[in-house]
Design an enzyme around this catalytic site. Sequence first.
Site, PDB file in Angstrom:
ATOM      1  N   GLN A  32      45.187  91.296  43.363  1.00  0.00           N
ATOM      2  CA  GLN A  32      45.071  92.177  44.543  1.00  0.00           C
ATOM      3  C   GLN A  32      45.546  93.600  44.231  1.00  0.00           C
ATOM      4  OE1 GLN A  32      46.938  89.005  47.264  1.00  0.00           O
ATOM      5  NE2 GLN A  32      45.569  90.090  48.652  1.00  0.00           N
TER       6      GLN A  32
ATOM      7  N   CYS B  22      44.590  88.314  55.288  1.00  0.00           N
ATOM      8  CA  CYS B  22      44.633  88.674  53.857  1.00  0.00           C
ATOM      9  C   CYS B  22      44.746  90.191  53.746  1.00  0.00           C
ATOM     10  CB  CYS B  22      43.365  88.183  53.169  1.00  0.00           C
ATOM     11  SG  CYS B  22      43.341  88.560  51.406  1.00  0.00           S
TER      12      CYS B  22
END
Length: 176
Positions: A52, A95
Amino acid sequence: MAIREILTVPDPRLKEVSKPVEGGVTDEIRALMDDMLETMYDAPGIGLAAIQIGVPLRVIVMDLAKEGEEPQPKFFVNPEIVETVEETQPYEEGCLSVPDIFDQVERPEKCLIRYLDYDGFKVEEWAEDLYAVCIQHEMDHLEGTLFIDHLSRLKRQRAVDKVKKAKLRAMRENVA
Ligand code: K1U
Ligand code: ZN
């Protein structure tokens, strides 16, 4: 320590399969985990996978402490899911790479996980409740899977379009 940029959909790097950390938990890996934790707290979030922030390594950080509780940072290097129970539970997931989208995902209620911790020690433990939800969500990131991939095609496309629009709006506001 540093706050890093969190990638958001449709960045193709989020679809990459992350590689195992070779050579154990070194100071370099600990520095990466420190940055990830700071980035996660700043977001704020309860978990973060290295991909990420654009690093394709099998590394995860997490802190499930509630507001007002002492921080409980957890670090996972080369995590594996060894076993899951048959019973599943739904949970409204979010998320940081799909900001402002929340939806129900059904996952095994408990899972047995194995990983190396911050000091390089091997840990094997059962995860349940939010811990089970979060570790499975983060392990999905290591395989290039997002929680929206568990939804219908229509919901997934709508989610990506919504994030794209929000990013365009933010860019225009920053220019103006
Ligand atoms: O992987 C990520 O992007 C982090 C994600 C983890 C997660 C949340 C919910 C279910 C499964 C996995 C997040 O942290 S989203 C933000 C969030 O849940 C949160 C933020 C602040 C306070 C409490 C929760
Ligand atoms: Zn996520």
